[in-house]
Design a protein around this motif. Sequence first.
Motif, short mmCIF file in Angstrom:
data_model
loop_
_atom_site.label_atom_id
_atom_site.label_comp_id
_atom_site.label_asym_id
_atom_site.label_seq_id
_atom_site.Cartn_x
_atom_site.Cartn_y
_atom_site.Cartn_z
N ALA A 13 0.83 -1.21 0.00
CA ALA A 13 0.00 0.00 0.00
C ALA A 13 0.86 1.26 0.00
N VAL A 14 1.95 1.24 0.79
CA VAL A 14 2.86 2.38 0.82
C VAL A 14 3.50 2.58 -0.55
N GLY A 15 3.93 1.48 -1.17
CA GLY A 15 4.54 1.58 -2.48
C GLY A 15 3.60 2.14 -3.53
N ILE A 16 2.35 1.69 -3.49
CA ILE A 16 1.35 2.18 -4.43
C ILE A 16 1.08 3.66 -4.20
N SER A 17 0.96 4.04 -2.91
CA SER A 17 0.69 5.45 -2.58
C SER A 17 1.82 6.36 -3.05
N VAL A 94 -12.55 25.13 -3.07
CA VAL A 94 -13.09 23.81 -2.73
C VAL A 94 -12.16 22.72 -3.25
N THR A 95 -11.69 22.87 -4.48
CA THR A 95 -10.76 21.89 -5.06
C THR A 95 -9.46 21.84 -4.28
N VAL A 96 -8.93 23.01 -3.95
CA VAL A 96 -7.68 23.06 -3.19
C VAL A 96 -7.85 22.43 -1.81
N TYR A 97 -8.98 22.68 -1.16
CA TYR A 97 -9.22 22.14 0.17
C TYR A 97 -9.24 20.61 0.15
N TYR A 98 -9.98 20.03 -0.78
CA TYR A 98 -10.07 18.57 -0.82
C TYR A 98 -8.77 17.94 -1.30
N ALA A 99 -8.04 18.62 -2.18
CA ALA A 99 -6.75 18.10 -2.61
C ALA A 99 -5.76 18.09 -1.44
N ALA A 100 -5.75 19.17 -0.66
CA ALA A 100 -4.88 19.22 0.52
C ALA A 100 -5.29 18.16 1.55
N LYS A 101 -6.59 17.95 1.68
CA LYS A 101 -7.08 16.95 2.62
C LYS A 101 -6.62 15.55 2.21
N LEU A 102 -6.72 15.24 0.91
CA LEU A 102 -6.30 13.94 0.41
C LEU A 102 -4.80 13.75 0.56
N LEU A 103 -4.04 14.78 0.23
CA LEU A 103 -2.59 14.69 0.36
C LEU A 103 -2.17 14.50 1.81
N LEU A 104 -2.79 15.24 2.71
CA LEU A 104 -2.47 15.09 4.13
C LEU A 104 -2.83 13.70 4.64
N LEU A 105 -3.94 13.16 4.17
CA LEU A 105 -4.35 11.81 4.58
C LEU A 105 -3.30 10.79 4.16
N VAL A 106 -2.84 10.85 2.92
CA VAL A 106 -1.85 9.88 2.42
C VAL A 106 -0.53 10.04 3.17
N GLU A 126 -0.20 -3.47 14.83
CA GLU A 126 0.17 -2.12 15.24
C GLU A 126 0.40 -1.22 14.03
N VAL A 127 1.03 -1.75 12.99
CA VAL A 127 1.30 -0.95 11.80
C VAL A 127 -0.01 -0.55 11.12
N THR A 128 -0.93 -1.52 11.00
CA THR A 128 -2.22 -1.23 10.38
C THR A 128 -3.00 -0.21 11.20
N ALA A 129 -2.99 -0.39 12.53
CA ALA A 129 -3.70 0.56 13.41
C ALA A 129 -3.10 1.96 13.29
N ALA A 130 -1.77 2.05 13.20
CA ALA A 130 -1.12 3.35 13.07
C ALA A 130 -1.47 4.01 11.74
N ALA A 131 -1.54 3.19 10.68
CA ALA A 131 -1.90 3.75 9.37
C ALA A 131 -3.33 4.28 9.39
N PHE A 132 -4.24 3.54 10.01
CA PHE A 132 -5.63 4.01 10.12
C PHE A 132 -5.71 5.27 10.99
N PHE A 133 -4.86 5.34 12.03
CA PHE A 133 -4.84 6.54 12.85
C PHE A 133 -4.36 7.74 12.04
N GLY A 134 -3.36 7.52 11.17
CA GLY A 134 -2.91 8.58 10.29
C GLY A 134 -4.00 9.04 9.33
N CYS A 135 -4.78 8.06 8.82
CA CYS A 135 -5.93 8.43 7.96
C CYS A 135 -6.94 9.26 8.73
N PHE A 136 -7.19 8.87 9.97
CA PHE A 136 -8.13 9.62 10.81
C PHE A 136 -7.65 11.06 11.02
N LEU A 137 -6.35 11.22 11.30
CA LEU A 137 -5.81 12.57 11.47
C LEU A 137 -5.92 13.38 10.18
#
Length: 264
Positions: A13-17, A94-106, A126-137
Amino acid sequence: LFADPAIALFAAAVGISVTLSVLLALYVIRAARSPVRRRVLQSFDTGEQRRSPASRIARTLAPIRVFIVPTRPKELAAIRTRLGHAGYRGDEIVTVYYAAKLLLLVVLATLCGVAALAVTGSSGIEVTAAAFFGCFLGIVLPSHYLDRRIRARRVEIVNGFPDVLDLIVACTEAGLGLNDALQRVSRETALMFPVLSAEFGLVNSQIRAGVDRVEALHGLSQRTGLEEINGFVSMVGQSVRFGTSIADTLRLFAEEFRDRKSVV
């Protein structure tokens, strides 16, 4: 190489991202530097739009806008209202906001996952939980920043509104019309109350462009979303509609506003 399937899945997933991010960056750079694309866009845009960074980013992301921006009208209207209350206006925002949101999530999901992998070694949970926590942030932080921006802007408007209102009353009582009073107040308060100065300057520009005064003032109320501004707009609108004195109306509203604030 990876004994734990969860770790292998996360690494994939990291490689694809990372690959998608690099490809997106290359596309953005290529599209931004394309002379044909630039000439076509310049033939339709104004000089002000070309100078706006948000407009340039939105134009560059236009081909993928449908994938990152919601298409439901209610959701778009809601985010436009929130961005407007925070001081950000325009469809490109609106486009900039959602683009920044997506970039920050990844980015946060990747960083949190890599950090967890470095700490735990090969613990897939733990790694999966941390990745989901990063998505949440990545989902929560932009909205939290927007809320803080809205609150700070509203506090600035509410704190400066009594003084600005007194200046408008003084101008109208001195014989200036509402348009001239708004222009004078906008110019005189640019340093002390920049947000209110910009808002009243926009109202005056709209009126000069042919927009009805009541409609322009209602736009001010919608952009701020404040009860104080809404009361001001309502009283001025009634004065314009019934032909009463603007100066008397504003003086009456200023007195009621001070009494209400003193009680609070």
